[in-house]
Design an enzyme around this catalytic site. Sequence first.
Site, mmCIF file in Angstrom:
data_model
loop_
_atom_site.group_PDB
_atom_site.id
_atom_site.type_symbol
_atom_site.label_atom_id
_atom_site.label_comp_id
_atom_site.label_asym_id
_atom_site.label_seq_id
_atom_site.Cartn_x
_atom_site.Cartn_y
_atom_site.Cartn_z
ATOM 1 C CG ASP A 99 -5.398 3.564 4.704
ATOM 2 O OD1 ASP A 99 -5.930 3.484 5.815
ATOM 3 O OD2 ASP A 99 -4.429 4.307 4.477
ATOM 4 C CG HIS B 274 -7.008 7.095 1.066
ATOM 5 N ND1 HIS B 274 -6.686 6.115 0.156
ATOM 6 C CD2 HIS B 274 -6.071 7.010 2.028
ATOM 7 C CE1 HIS B 274 -5.601 5.476 0.560
ATOM 8 N NE2 HIS B 274 -5.215 6.005 1.704
ATOM 9 C CG ASP C 17 -1.141 6.401 2.093
ATOM 10 O OD1 ASP C 17 -2.163 5.839 1.679
ATOM 11 O OD2 ASP C 17 -0.766 6.357 3.280
ATOM 12 C CG HIS D 136 -1.813 1.174 1.303
ATOM 13 N ND1 HIS D 136 -2.895 1.318 0.467
ATOM 14 C CD2 HIS D 136 -1.804 2.271 2.090
ATOM 15 C CE1 HIS D 136 -3.521 2.437 0.751
ATOM 16 N NE2 HIS D 136 -2.874 3.048 1.733
#
Length: 838
Positions: A324, A529, A205, A203
């Site tokens: 997430d 997000h 970001d 993951h």
Amino acid sequence: EAVVQEFGPAQVGEAFGPTWETCWFKVELSIPPAWAGREVHFVWESDGEGMVWRDAQPVQGLTKEGEKTSYILTRSLKESEPHSLTLYVELACNGLFGAGKGSMIAPPDPDRRVTLSKAELVVFNRDVYELLVDLEILLDMAQLLGEENQRSFQALYTANQMVNVCDVTDPSTFPAARDLAAAIFSQRNGESQHTIHAMGHCHIDSAWLWPYEETIRKCARSWVTVVHLMEHNPELTFACSQLGLIPVLRQAQQFEWVRSCYPGLYARIQDLVAKGRFIPVGGTWVEMDGNLPSGESMVRQFLQGQRFFQEQFGRICSEFWLPDTFGYSAQLPQLMRGCGIQRFLTQKLSWNLVNSFPHHTFFWEGIDGSQVLTHFPPGDSYGMHGRVEEMLKTVKNNKDKGRVNHSAFLFGFGDGGGGPTQKMLDRMKRMSNTDGLPRVQISTPDQLFSVLEKESSQLCTWVGELFLELHNGTYTTQAQIKKGNRECERILHDVEVLSSLAVAQDTAFQYPASQLQQLWRLLLLNQFHDVLPGSCIQLVVEDALQYYTEIRRAGAQLQEEAVQALCRDLLQPEACSTRSTLVLNTLSWERTEVISRPGPDGAETLALVTVPSMGYALVQEPFVPPQPVAVRKQEDGSITMENGVIAVCLDTTGRLTSLQLLDSGRESVPDGCYANQFALFDDVPLYWDAWDVMDYHLETRKPVTALLKPLEISLAGGLRGSVRFSLQVGKSSTLTQEIILDATCPYLRFLTQVEWKEAHKFLKVEFPVQVRSTNATYEIQFGHLQRPTHWNTSWDWARFEVWAHKWLDLSEHGFGVALLNDCKYGASAHRNILSLSL
């Protein structure tokens, strides 16, 4: 570019920086001939993020926090191999989680330095490594399986025997010790054992505690390491049915970054996608916020993402992968199904602060009845490390035992990137089918969901939104980002409407498809997000605001070009010989409104106009309203405004003491209450400062009553009446508001400007209304949702602060009041009080 630079000497222990700088190291290696036949590693440790380059290509990410501190030069040094070589290390002067000063989520320290703590050429003893992994698994089994399980004792005594057999000074004793461990690991499970589908995961970001630009390098560092792992684990394809390191990659935007900046790496990834080892999932342009983007924005997220995956990899995604984000709109199932997706994976609801979500595998039903098969990895994480403890938790924690016997296990360092490691894989090899532990197989999303679909007959259904009982502050944090998002969504809508009409009207007009795609992708990127919610560092906020400025500028130009093509004849000088104004309506219903237009002397004048839906009108002589707006100041300083539809009364501090619908004579404001009441709350969350507002903030409510400028009439009536006042908010902030009532208009407008200088405070505006209903209605993407206005249960109470788009409404039979906004998302409706978070 780096290779041609002039390099100087560097020492272990030296510090480099400051934050966000990049340092390049030229590393010249000479492997001693005496190391023939040995496994040789280049070890590099620093508290920055590094990348090894060899022959002008990235080959290995180096991140101490991600347990990647070595690059394998050779598995067994041969005489024919080069003994002298030159590597380059690109060092980013930031950690895996940015450079927070004092804590991870604190603002970055601009002067932070990273230290080079190790740079060595070493011989790696793989026999010792394998022995240590064996012992780790056995000791975890002994400790975690419990005294009631005989396997824990078998593991304990086997580990003890290994210690007795193994002489650390005599490598010839290692095989016998390993054979003891292999005997335990080879004892098989029964057919009923739970199966864990392990998937490599990374993951990343797109922006958070680091800017967008650094994410590009994070992708390269993480993904090249995955490719390197694949090259050295080819046997995994055969060991256990589907064994193969299969990283799950999301976000078309990140693929596009790597494609543009690292074409060699991207070509290798494309090859591995074709072989089914890299699995593109997600289907969206970025992992967007699940609440705040408009319906059209969410459709574009899927459209741009699925189109990219189809063009680049020859397939669309069948799973929506959003692990997430801070809650999930009840409209998402319908949007997923419309975009070819029937499966959904996340885990964020495991973060709920109040109620434990009752399922891990279930059908999720949206507001139109659309359903998608949904799975939450029961380990409640997307960054597992392949440990025994995590496997046991995955089985024990599963809330759908008996309904399904399979679950996901996402392993690899995440958030800041990093991905899987060799040790994670080696742990799971030993647990692939070992009695006493769940069965572990390296799998794919398709394999997992396919077997869940076969077992789905007993699954439960969850109807409506997946509301995260945490991070409610993200609906309001960074007001300028929220405003930019809403404005840019509107601008792109208007450009597309006008351009479509222009194409139909003028065959010479070129629809600006490529420009619109570029602008949409900028807007979609900002809906990531941690950006749209405002939970990012200042550098990211500055980038986001700059992107909104670019969308506004380019959008205005495209809008002007479309209007020129659509209304060319009307815009000719001869057509405008009598003074007239061209008014366009990009909404799908006829509108009658008061507009402001330039007068003959350049001053703004008002006009009441009617424009058809998705059309335009040339306004020459505006018609007179049946009843003009009347504004009157009373002896006590209060002011009344009336337009024949509604009548309002405001006190000297700008609060509504009365709001009447004249046809019915119905009063909206309860006796003794004030609407348009500003209130200030303390905002001191437990930890996640930019993310959270806690329920206890409601106990600190203080009405804002400090008057700087009392209520005065600014427009005396006619087509428009307005009043203005100013308040002091907190210690240092000011609020100025103009309240406007237009002719024929059934609503009151509030133009509010706040000069905000408070810390750890939360400003809201409240509207108590004379309406009784157990549910309030909130606009969401392409629809609306009802939420309770009471706190009967913990599920109701946990929604003390919720999100909405352009309106929330409290209605009873025959009457209701709605609160509209043009740039806000945080809201609440408790009992009879509608509240908007500013």
